[in-house]
Scaffold this active site. Structure first.
Site, mmCIF file in Angstrom:
data_model
loop_
_atom_site.group_PDB
_atom_site.id
_atom_site.type_symbol
_atom_site.label_atom_id
_atom_site.label_comp_id
_atom_site.label_asym_id
_atom_site.label_seq_id
_atom_site.Cartn_x
_atom_site.Cartn_y
_atom_site.Cartn_z
ATOM 1 C CD GLU A 153 11.441 17.259 41.286
ATOM 2 O OE1 GLU A 153 11.924 17.689 42.337
ATOM 3 O OE2 GLU A 153 11.722 17.709 40.162
ATOM 4 C CG ASP A 178 19.198 31.318 34.036
ATOM 5 O OD1 ASP A 178 18.533 32.380 33.988
ATOM 6 O OD2 ASP A 178 18.667 30.198 34.180
#
Length: 235
Positions: A153, A178
């Site tokens: 990240e 989804d």
């Protein structure tokens, strides 16, 4: 490392340094091995830091890191793996396209970026597929199965390694559904819906917070407009 190599005379390292630096030294200057080795050592450190900074893309809220690619075809080989990947997911991309108003090739490109053309799909602990092509995380609103994996990240522009939970699906069709619901039902992705321009689609995803990698939009845009996707679609 530089000091050890030069001290032990391996590969004639000190001599090579002297010859290399001597080419750029003013006439009459003396060669100082200590200072030259220090400069080399600093150069190696800087090079290592630069290489370490080129890390995969990461997501702020819901995505894992996308595979790092020097160009849009870095993860697609000549064996036709990119075409195989497109053939597997194309029907699902077409279905999702009609739901969110985005060309199916953009969705294929997005899944290719996140999964390295299917080569780096998230796997369960036993090695079975999760079918999670878009790196969607399993947050508190997810009640289905999940798997924890290591991800990268970017926090304030700095890459950090963490372990996060990601959603597990039963098929690629479920993954695309989804993904479609994520974009349609979250207001922050409103600018992504209906995008017909590849570069703007990529920028909108990044600006909405889909991923924190500062180069995410550029990487996705290169795949959308790149030869690998065109050839895979033609095949």
């Amino acid at each position: 490392m530089a000091q050890d190599l030069s001290a032990q005379g391996r590969l004639g390292f000190a001599k090579l340094i002297e010859q290399q630096l001597g080419r750029n030294m003013p006439s009459g200057s003396s060669f100082d091995p200590a200072s030259s080795l220090a400069a080399l050592q600093q150069s190696l450190i800087q090079q290592h830091a630069a290489n370490s900074a080129v890390l995969p893309a990461g997501g702020a809220e819901r995505v894992r890191s996308a595979p790092a690619m020097s160009n849009e075809s870095a993860v697609a080989d000549a064996s036709g793996s990119s075409s195989d990947f497109v053939n597997r997911i194309w029907p699902h991309a077409v279905e999702a396209s009609s739901a969110i108003g985005v060309p199916p090739q953009f969705l294929v490109a997005h899944s290719a970026l996140e999964s390295a053309w299917g080569k780096s799909e998230i796997r369960n602990v036993n090695g079975s597929p999760t079918y999670n092509l878009f790196g969607v995380k399993a947050g508190r609103n997810w009640h289905g199965p999940s798997v924890e994996v290591k991800t990268t990240e970017y926090v304030n522009g700095v890459a950090q390694t963490a372990r996060e939970k990601f959603r597990v699906y039963g098929s690629y069709a479920e993954s695309f559904r989804d993904y479609t619901n994520l974009l349609r039902n979250n207001p922050r992705f409103s600018e992504v819906l209906g995008q017909k321009d590849g570069a703007q689609f990529s920028r909108s995803l990044q600006q909405s917070g889909y991923a924190t990698d500062p180069m995410y939009a550029d990487k996705l845009s290169r795949i959308i407009n790149g030869a690998t996707l065109r050839q895979a679609l033609a095949g």
